[in-house]
Design an enzyme around this catalytic site. Sequence first.
Site: not given
Length: 466
Positions: A159, A286, A292, A299
């Site tokens: 979970h 970024s 970043k 991804e």
Amino acid sequence: MKKTSPVSRSGRFASGPATAVAQFTESISFDRRLWRHDIAGSMAHATMLRKIGCLTQRELRAIIQGLDAIAKEIQQGKFRWQAELEDVHMNIEAALTSRVPAGAKLHTGRSRNDQVALDMRLWLREQIVGLQKEIRLLQRALVEFGERERAVVIPGYTHLQRAQPVYLAHHLLAYVEMLARDSQRLQECFARVNVCPLGSGALAGSTLPLDRELVADLLGFVDARGRPQVTQNSMDAVSDRDFAVEFCSSAALLAVHLSRLAEDLILWSSSEFNFIRIADAYTTGSSLMPQKKNPDVAELMRGKSGRVIGNLVALLTLLKGLPMTYNRDLQEDKERLFDTVDTVRATVRLCAAMLQNTMANRDACRAAASDSALLATDLADYLVQKGLPFRQAHHAVGALVALAERLGKPLNRLTLPELRSVEKKFGADASKVFDLKAALARRQLTGAPGTKEVRKQLDRWKKLTR
Ligand code: ARG
């Protein structure tokens, strides 16, 4: 009107198709990548035609030489593909016939319907072997990562809540197991791809005495004992694409496994977890925020599973309403299959490369794994060893967790009197439960994240992925 195709439109048609129709129906823009397999299939077919007396030895030689020359031109990028010739089959056959008169005999007893089914099976066979090799390399990268960081322990989660401690290697080996089953599924799929459809004609075979087994043998469509494998129903052979569906289904499951791995890596590389560091070369910045460092490769590993699943659904939908036998709809199978193969192969490769350039942040892992609540279950097992029924032990430890929370200290800081205030079976040895190293040594079952067991599994997979 446009120039008509010399191969399929001779005779029956007064004119070629309208330009828009030719554009709409062509497949050469994407099926040309089957050229090698189309030529191999034609060579085997011609060799068989010679054997049954449909070609002279001289004609066969001319055809083989002609096809060789075409192959060389394609390889060197000198071949002129013609969109008005629709597809790879007609481009190659037309080129051959314009150079070698005997080329006009090549299509004897053959249709593009069994030809395209053949080409796709030949192509997919190769791709499956290549993909399996890449999967093995990815497994090795996972094993090597686990080996490099073999002492690292992290919380295991359910979970997405901290549950019990595991070695990082154990977590990584879970994916090695999934990938092993993916590869097995591909192997089983291979056996059904590896059946020769040539000789099925357009849908009803041929009146000529073709030697289907010879063609199958020449093209390596043989089982483990070397016996030629040929399709057993001509209508089935030209109209079904279940072999492609099966591959895309195994590939979709593989993509889902990769997507889950990607998700773990993304979470672990966040500041919130901070379990791993992915090398700069496998991350991006970024355009706006200078600080970043984004895990874009991971991804996209996750994102690309969407198109692979989509391709499977597209293929199933394509097939579901088709009347027997071949219908031009089937031409739509190729891009879905090609895209699936290209996507999963690239994803597997990039994932392996990224893992080779990823390391654990050992301090952060140690800090997370030293959360003593991770050993609450061990504390309950301690009470079980002292003779308490597990349900009561579970209840007692639950009460202790609540107590520790109330007192604002970790579970392992409760004093013996505090432990005994909840359950009299606690003794002085209770505090030993929280020794993480000993806790991991206790996990001795096959498949458990214990020190010895993980060592054994790492060794097993090191051998298997060599
Ligand atoms: N380009 C076609 C395909 O991909 C080849 C078979 C064409 N057959 C036909 N009867 N038009 O399916």
